[in-house]
Design a protein around this motif. Sequence first.
Motif, PDB file in Angstrom:
ATOM      1  N   LEU A 210       0.481  -0.955  -0.069  1.00 45.39           N
ATOM      2  CA  LEU A 210      -0.189   0.157   0.410  1.00 45.39           C
ATOM      3  C   LEU A 210       0.700   1.633   0.005  1.00 45.39           C
ATOM      4  O   LEU A 210       0.684   2.240  -0.560  1.00 45.39           O
ATOM      5  N   LEU A 211       1.786   1.219   0.846  1.00 46.84           N
ATOM      6  CA  LEU A 211       2.838   2.395   0.624  1.00 46.84           C
ATOM      7  C   LEU A 211       3.802   2.349  -0.474  1.00 46.84           C
ATOM      8  O   LEU A 211       3.644   3.881  -1.193  1.00 46.84           O
ATOM      9  N   ASP A 212       4.168   1.191  -1.392  1.00 44.43           N
ATOM     10  CA  ASP A 212       4.217   1.747  -2.549  1.00 44.43           C
ATOM     11  C   ASP A 212       3.843   1.972  -3.440  1.00 44.43           C
ATOM     12  O   ASP A 212       4.351   3.149  -4.060  1.00 44.43           O
ATOM     13  N   PHE A 213       2.331   1.972  -3.420  1.00 47.42           N
ATOM     14  CA  PHE A 213       1.639   2.694  -4.339  1.00 47.42           C
ATOM     15  C   PHE A 213       1.210   4.168  -3.638  1.00 47.42           C
ATOM     16  O   PHE A 213       0.454   4.516  -4.779  1.00 47.42           O
ATOM     17  N   SER A 217       2.514  10.125   2.705  1.00 48.75           N
ATOM     18  CA  SER A 217       4.013   9.253   3.336  1.00 48.75           C
ATOM     19  C   SER A 217       3.619   8.476   4.460  1.00 48.75           C
ATOM     20  O   SER A 217       2.144   8.359   4.233  1.00 48.75           O
ATOM     21  N   PRO A 218       4.544   7.748   4.960  1.00 53.26           N
ATOM     22  CA  PRO A 218       3.618   6.462   6.126  1.00 53.26           C
ATOM     23  C   PRO A 218       3.210   7.314   7.330  1.00 53.26           C
ATOM     24  O   PRO A 218       2.485   6.343   7.412  1.00 53.26           O
ATOM     25  N   GLN A 219       3.931   8.513   7.589  1.00 51.77           N
ATOM     26  CA  GLN A 219       3.086   9.033   8.241  1.00 51.77           C
ATOM     27  C   GLN A 219       1.786   9.661   8.133  1.00 51.77           C
ATOM     28  O   GLN A 219       0.701   9.239   9.123  1.00 51.77           O
ATOM     29  N   ALA A 220       1.432   9.919   6.590  1.00 50.41           N
ATOM     30  CA  ALA A 220      -0.665  10.196   6.748  1.00 50.41           C
ATOM     31  C   ALA A 220      -0.847   9.273   6.889  1.00 50.41           C
ATOM     32  O   ALA A 220      -2.049   8.679   6.984  1.00 50.41           O
ATOM     33  N   LEU A 221      -0.380   7.781   6.379  1.00 47.99           N
ATOM     34  CA  LEU A 221      -0.867   6.433   6.514  1.00 47.99           C
ATOM     35  C   LEU A 221      -1.696   5.768   7.721  1.00 47.99           C
ATOM     36  O   LEU A 221      -2.390   5.680   7.831  1.00 47.99           O
ATOM     37  N   VAL A 222      -0.459   6.307   8.814  1.00 49.02           N
ATOM     38  CA  VAL A 222      -0.673   6.014  10.118  1.00 49.02           C
ATOM     39  C   VAL A 222      -1.224   6.852  11.059  1.00 49.02           C
ATOM     40  O   VAL A 222      -3.281   5.941  11.189  1.00 49.02           O
TER      41      VAL A 222
END
Length: 262
Positions: A210-213, A217-222
């Motif tokens: 998911l992060l790759d696509f 940012s990782p924090q935004a997904l958190v």
Amino acid sequence: MKIGFIGCGNMAKSIIEGILSTELIEKDRIFASAADQSKLQKYCENIGIHACENEKIATLCDVILLCVKPQKFPVVLPEIASLLREEQVIISIAAGKTIAYIQEQIGNQKIIRVMPNLNAKIKQSASALCANALCNKEDIKIGEKIFDSIGKVFRVDEGEFSAFSAVACCSPAFSFMYMDALAKEGIACGLDTQTAYAAALYSVKASASLLDFSDESPQALVDKVCSPGGTTIEGVKKLEEFSFEQTVREAVHASYLRDKEL
């Protein structure tokens, strides 16, 4: 072109098998040496490449991969130094051994330094690559093709190698520890062992995809998964309480410092 491997441990075997799977060169143009001749002979016979001594590789091969442990360099490099020709390309995958160090031992050769990781076993290594000034574009392209066969190549400055190694080459162990911890607590909370480990693996793998696509940012997904008053945010609070981010960063920094020491 003939390619030789001085040292035929797990990483060398992954690279050899990557080369063969992409048909970069024919089997009969690959040569390998190792301390344990009986194991080497059996492996080479099984896949159809040549087993030989270090000296033969140094005199015969156009590209020579140094796949022995860094501690073996003071023995191996002087052994082959006088046999090398200026047109040969030397590729080292040894942690901590700089291009300058290798040049001191073997003279002014074309040298490429690469740092692959464990995921080469499934052709998904993240490999750092740099080269000295004697290498031309074609030499570098050869190095890239070899390591493209086991994953993705990142061109970095040599000064960044220790940092790259800590982030990309040590992190598989950190990731395995994280997944193991997830599964163990899942078991403690009532899941059966098989389901706990499978769920941890699938979720972590899918999250990386998911992060790759994603363009976030990782924090935004958190932040997206942490609904106010929900279950995830309670876990995140506990990770923050026990300094999860700082612990990971300190682990990466400890690996970085160790690489500098080698």
